[in-house]
Design a protein around this motif. Structure first.
Motif, PDB file in Angstrom:
ATOM      1  N   VAL A 170      29.718   3.816 -47.121  1.00 24.77           N
ATOM      2  CA  VAL A 170      28.665   3.237 -46.291  1.00 24.77           C
ATOM      3  C   VAL A 170      28.855   3.692 -44.848  1.00 24.77           C
ATOM      4  N   HIS A 171      27.798   4.094 -44.258  1.00 22.37           N
ATOM      5  CA  HIS A 171      27.774   4.637 -42.905  1.00 22.37           C
ATOM      6  C   HIS A 171      27.451   3.502 -41.936  1.00 22.37           C
ATOM      7  N   GLU A 172      28.301   3.267 -40.966  1.00 19.97           N
ATOM      8  CA  GLU A 172      28.163   2.124 -40.060  1.00 19.97           C
ATOM      9  C   GLU A 172      26.802   2.054 -39.357  1.00 19.97           C
ATOM     10  N   PRO A 173      26.251   3.175 -38.867  1.00 17.89           N
ATOM     11  CA  PRO A 173      24.931   3.064 -38.233  1.00 17.89           C
ATOM     12  C   PRO A 173      23.841   2.536 -39.169  1.00 17.89           C
ATOM     13  N   ILE A 174      23.954   2.823 -40.457  1.00 16.97           N
ATOM     14  CA  ILE A 174      22.980   2.291 -41.418  1.00 16.97           C
ATOM     15  C   ILE A 174      23.121   0.781 -41.501  1.00 16.97           C
ATOM     16  N   GLU A 175      24.354   0.294 -41.552  1.00 16.47           N
ATOM     17  CA  GLU A 175      24.590  -1.151 -41.571  1.00 16.47           C
ATOM     18  C   GLU A 175      24.050  -1.809 -40.302  1.00 16.47           C
ATOM     19  N   GLN A 176      24.256  -1.170 -39.172  1.00 15.28           N
ATOM     20  CA  GLN A 176      23.756  -1.707 -37.901  1.00 15.28           C
ATOM     21  C   GLN A 176      22.231  -1.768 -37.888  1.00 15.28           C
ATOM     22  N   LEU A 177      21.587  -0.725 -38.400  1.00 18.23           N
ATOM     23  CA  LEU A 177      20.128  -0.730 -38.473  1.00 18.23           C
ATOM     24  C   LEU A 177      19.617  -1.840 -39.393  1.00 18.23           C
ATOM     25  N   LEU A 178      20.270  -2.024 -40.527  1.00 20.93           N
ATOM     26  CA  LEU A 178      19.861  -3.093 -41.445  1.00 20.93           C
ATOM     27  C   LEU A 178      20.049  -4.468 -40.819  1.00 20.93           C
ATOM     28  N   ASP A 179      21.123  -4.650 -40.076  1.00 23.70           N
ATOM     29  CA  ASP A 179      21.329  -5.921 -39.367  1.00 23.70           C
ATOM     30  C   ASP A 179      20.240  -6.147 -38.322  1.00 23.70           C
ATOM     31  N   HIS A 180      19.880  -5.081 -37.609  1.00 25.69           N
ATOM     32  CA  HIS A 180      18.821  -5.174 -36.596  1.00 25.69           C
ATOM     33  C   HIS A 180      17.473  -5.503 -37.243  1.00 25.69           C
ATOM     34  N   LEU A 181      17.165  -4.850 -38.352  1.00 24.18           N
ATOM     35  CA  LEU A 181      15.923  -5.124 -39.077  1.00 24.18           C
ATOM     36  C   LEU A 181      15.888  -6.583 -39.535  1.00 24.18           C
ATOM     37  N   LYS A 182      16.993  -7.075 -40.028  1.00 21.08           N
ATOM     38  CA  LYS A 182      17.072  -8.466 -40.480  1.00 21.08           C
ATOM     39  C   LYS A 182      16.775  -9.435 -39.330  1.00 21.08           C
ATOM     40  N   LYS A 183      17.307  -9.143 -38.152  1.00 25.01           N
ATOM     41  CA  LYS A 183      17.045  -9.994 -36.984  1.00 25.01           C
ATOM     42  C   LYS A 183      15.564  -9.970 -36.607  1.00 25.01           C
ATOM     43  N   ILE A 184      14.961  -8.799 -36.655  1.00 25.10           N
ATOM     44  CA  ILE A 184      13.530  -8.691 -36.338  1.00 25.10           C
ATOM     45  C   ILE A 184      12.711  -9.505 -37.337  1.00 25.10           C
ATOM     46  N   LEU A 185      13.012  -9.345 -38.619  1.00 31.45           N
ATOM     47  CA  LEU A 185      12.273 -10.078 -39.648  1.00 31.45           C
ATOM     48  C   LEU A 185      12.467 -11.588 -39.517  1.00 31.45           C
ATOM     49  N   ASN A 186      13.671 -12.020 -39.208  1.00 33.00           N
ATOM     50  CA  ASN A 186      13.902 -13.452 -38.999  1.00 33.00           C
ATOM     51  C   ASN A 186      13.129 -13.947 -37.781  1.00 33.00           C
ATOM     52  N   GLY A 187      12.987 -13.116 -36.775  1.00 33.68           N
ATOM     53  CA  GLY A 187      12.170 -13.475 -35.615  1.00 33.68           C
ATOM     54  C   GLY A 187      10.706 -13.637 -35.985  1.00 33.68           C
TER      55      GLY A 187
END
Length: 182
Positions: free
Chosen positions: A82-99
């Motif tokens: 797993v590539h860390e930037p992909i995990e970071q992007l998924l975390d960011h997307l999750k925050k946007i969706l929760n918003g």
């Protein structure tokens, strides 16, 4: 010499397609390459689906799990972790969706932002594979290259103004480098 290559979701979304991209890039190592990538096959459909549904936190979790699995499977199939930037992007997307859940609805800007994550994930996927093969690459942001009118689902490039933007970016770039553009 400069070249531009565009790869769609069908090639980005398959291990053999990713390997083909690397072969193409390796064969042109004497050139300044610009590689424009679509989201991996199926990713845009998942993102569209989530923007068409009534959101709740469980659907967000399911989406993130599905996206993580798609990209993890692709990485594993090319012998990468797993590539860390992909995990970071998924975390960011999750925050946007929760918003969006807190606000209670999507607007066109939030939809555009959410849909852009497919291509952002793809460039990091390809960059990880290029790094594995010791090929230097840089991710460029499209907003630094192109001026568009309209929204993500119905936009047009303003070629007159974009030409000057691209020229400025190209002046500052190294030769024999791969530039990835979502």
């Amino acid at each position: 010499m400069k070249e531009v290559h565009k790869f769609g979701g069908a090639i980005v979304g398959k291990p053999e397609g990713i390997k083909q991209i690397v072969k193409i890039v390796e064969a042109r190592s004497d050139r300044q390459l610009f590689v424009i990538l679509s989201a991996a096959y199926g990713v845009t459909d998942l993102l569209i689906e989530i923007t068409n549904e009534c959101l709740d936190h469980y659907k967000i979790e399911d989406l993130i799990i599905n996206l993580r699995e798609i990209h993890r499977t692709l990485l594993n199939s090319i012998n990468m972790e797993v590539h860390e930037p992909i995990e970071q992007l998924l975390d960011h997307l999750k925050k946007i969706l929760n918003g969006v859940v807190l606000v209670g609805k999507f607007n066109q800007n939030s939809i555009n932002l959410i849909l852009s994550f497919g291509e952002k994930l793809a460039v990091h996927l390809i960059q990880a594979q290029l790094q594995f093969h010791k090929i230097s690459s840089i991710i460029l942001k499209p907003e630094n290259l192109f001026l568009c009118t309209g929204d993500i689902t119905d936009s047009y490039i303003d070629f007159v103004n974009s030409q000057a933007m691209v020229a400025r970016v190209l002046e500052q770039r190294e030769k024999n480098m791969v530039y990835l553009v979502p």
